[in-house]
Write an enzyme that holds these catalytic residues in place. Structure first.
Site, short mmCIF file in Angstrom:
data_model
loop_
_atom_site.label_atom_id
_atom_site.label_comp_id
_atom_site.label_asym_id
_atom_site.label_seq_id
_atom_site.Cartn_x
_atom_site.Cartn_y
_atom_site.Cartn_z
N SER A 104 0.94 -1.19 0.10
CA SER A 104 0.04 -0.11 0.07
C SER A 104 0.94 1.20 0.15
O SER A 104 2.15 1.28 0.34
CB SER A 104 -0.96 -0.03 1.14
OG SER A 104 -1.61 1.11 1.39
N TYR A 108 -2.14 0.23 10.72
CA TYR A 108 -2.14 -0.35 9.37
C TYR A 108 -0.65 0.19 8.75
O TYR A 108 -0.16 -0.77 8.00
CB TYR A 108 -3.28 0.36 8.62
CG TYR A 108 -3.31 -0.02 7.20
CD1 TYR A 108 -3.57 -1.38 6.79
CD2 TYR A 108 -3.49 0.74 6.18
CE1 TYR A 108 -3.68 -1.69 5.71
CE2 TYR A 108 -3.52 0.51 4.68
CZ TYR A 108 -3.78 -0.92 4.82
OH TYR A 108 -3.70 -1.43 3.36
P1 NAP Z 1 -11.24 -6.14 0.58
O1 NAP Z 1 -12.51 -6.14 -0.40
O2 NAP Z 1 -11.98 -6.09 1.93
O3 NAP Z 1 -10.58 -7.83 0.32
C1 NAP Z 1 -9.69 -8.12 1.31
C2 NAP Z 1 -9.53 -9.71 1.15
O4 NAP Z 1 -8.52 -10.25 2.26
C3 NAP Z 1 -10.73 -10.47 1.36
O5 NAP Z 1 -10.88 -11.29 0.17
C4 NAP Z 1 -10.78 -10.99 2.68
O6 NAP Z 1 -11.63 -12.48 2.45
C5 NAP Z 1 -9.25 -11.47 2.73
N1 NAP Z 1 -9.03 -11.72 4.09
C6 NAP Z 1 -8.93 -10.89 5.11
N2 NAP Z 1 -8.67 -11.31 6.41
C7 NAP Z 1 -8.14 -12.87 5.87
C8 NAP Z 1 -7.60 -13.80 6.63
N3 NAP Z 1 -7.59 -13.96 7.75
N4 NAP Z 1 -7.42 -14.95 5.65
C9 NAP Z 1 -7.83 -14.88 4.47
N5 NAP Z 1 -8.16 -13.70 3.69
C10 NAP Z 1 -8.35 -12.93 4.17
O7 NAP Z 1 -10.17 -5.07 0.38
P2 NAP Z 1 -8.90 -5.03 -0.86
O8 NAP Z 1 -8.84 -3.51 -0.93
O9 NAP Z 1 -9.30 -5.76 -2.06
O10 NAP Z 1 -7.66 -5.42 -0.02
C11 NAP Z 1 -6.70 -6.38 -0.76
C12 NAP Z 1 -5.35 -5.75 -0.21
O11 NAP Z 1 -5.19 -4.62 -0.60
C13 NAP Z 1 -5.24 -5.71 1.17
O12 NAP Z 1 -3.89 -6.14 1.66
C14 NAP Z 1 -5.24 -4.32 1.60
O13 NAP Z 1 -4.50 -3.87 2.57
C15 NAP Z 1 -4.58 -3.79 0.32
N6 NAP Z 1 -4.69 -2.37 -0.18
C16 NAP Z 1 -6.16 -1.99 -0.51
C17 NAP Z 1 -6.32 -0.75 -0.71
C18 NAP Z 1 -7.59 0.06 -0.72
O14 NAP Z 1 -7.63 1.15 -0.75
N7 NAP Z 1 -8.55 -0.69 -1.15
C19 NAP Z 1 -5.31 0.31 -0.87
C20 NAP Z 1 -3.82 -0.39 -0.59
C21 NAP Z 1 -3.56 -1.47 -0.20
P3 NAP Z 1 -12.38 -13.18 3.46
O15 NAP Z 1 -12.78 -12.13 4.53
O16 NAP Z 1 -13.28 -14.08 2.66
O17 NAP Z 1 -11.39 -13.90 4.35
#
Ligand code: NAP
Length: 254
Positions: free
Chosen positions: A141, A154
């Site tokens: 991120s 975070y």
């Molecule tokens: P999201 O829609 O909430 O997706 C998060 C995913 O992580 C879900 O599929 C969730 O699946 C999974 N997850 C959470 N805890 C888990 C666990 N204990 N074991 C296995 N899977 C788990 O959010 P996203 O934005 O797509 O996030 C994906 C990645 O991008 C993350 O690493 C986040 O930090 C990063 N990121 C996001 C942003 C943003 O603005 N959205 C920006 C920079 C980086 P389940 O709940 O089904 O387990």
């Protein structure tokens, strides 16, 4: 396919493992890589969602909780042919000053983003090397590059996850494995809904008044990375919406 289903795909088809593939960036990446010809193994805790997507894209859905050793062991069982690993499972909980830090939120963030990435990566390094042309993509991120008010749980976890990944770039030098860190800014997914414990109004407000990235925008970049020839290593990619200049500044903050 259910979690008990053995890894499918033909002997020639390359295999990609995507963690956190039940929503957001992970789900979009699974679709993208499948469209590029990979057999995708999708992991997340919500097995109904990964099974549904696996059926749609001809992949394999498996139960995965990256914070649970037994779940990780079961997920990795039989994954001997792996060409791409996308460390995507992760997220944020809360937005509190350090003085009011919720220790459980911090534990959740460190366990999921840092230890989760470690568990899965450690388990798959032998298979990635054996593939002869492996790729590890880790979704960190811009929080892995900056500090911002109330974000220390975070930002510290994302910095640690990034350093784990960047260290591997050195440790795997000379082995047939590429490593790419993808550092997105604001992406409209369930990220803020999870961060604010299901408070949809607060989550929606994050993305109102600017044009954020979509999960597909990030997935396309991952697809591009995966389609480079073996000698080309894209080390680090930072992508932000045009409306966002840093974690602290966007067109709303001025
Ligand atoms: P999201 O829609 O909430 O997706 C998060 C995913 O992580 C879900 O599929 C969730 O699946 C999974 N997850 C959470 N805890 C888990 C666990 N204990 N074991 C296995 N899977 C788990 O959010 P996203 O934005 O797509 O996030 C994906 C990645 O991008 C993350 O690493 C986040 O930090 C990063 N990121 C996001 C942003 C943003 O603005 N959205 C920006 C920079 C980086 P389940 O709940 O089904 O387990």
């Amino acid at each position: 396919m259910s979690s008990s289903t053995a890894q499918a795909g033909s002997a020639e088809q390359k295999v990609a493992v995507v963690t956190g593939a039940s929503s957001g960036i992970g789900a979009a990446t699974a679709r993208q890589l499948a469209a590029q010809g990979y057999h995708v193994v999708l992991g997340a805790r919500r097995t109904d969602l990964v099974d549904e997507l696996a059926t749609e894209i001809g992949g394999t859905g498996r139960q995965l909780d990256v914070t649970d050793e037994a779940s990780v062991d079961a997920f990795l069982e039989g994954l001997d042919r792996v060409h791409v690993l996308v460390n995507n499972a992760g997220g944020a909980k809360g937005l509190d000053p350090v003085a009011e830090a919720d220790l459980d939120d911090w534990r959740w963030m460190w366990e999921t983003n840092v230890m989760g990435t470690l568990r899965i990566t450690k388990g798959l390094i032998p298979a990635l090397i054996a593939s002869g042309d492996g790729l590890i993509v880790t979704i960190t991120s811009i929080a892995a590059m900056e500090a911002y008010d109330n974000g220390a749980g975070y930002t510290s976890a994302k910095h640690a996850q990034a350093l784990l990944h960047r260290t591997l770039r050195f440790e795997l030098l000379g082995k047939p494995v590429r490593l790419t860190e993808i550092a997105p800014g604001m992406v409209e997914t369930d990220f803020s809904l999870v961060r604010f414990e299901g408070d949809k109004e607060r989550a929606d407000a994050v993305y109102q008044g600017l044009d954020p990235l979509s999960a597909e925008d990030v997935a396309e970049v991952i697809g591009f990375v995966a389609s480079r020839p073996p000698h080309v290593n894209l080390d680090q990619i930072v992508l932000k919406p045009r409306d966002q200049a840093s974690a602290r500044r966007n067109i709303k903050t001025g």
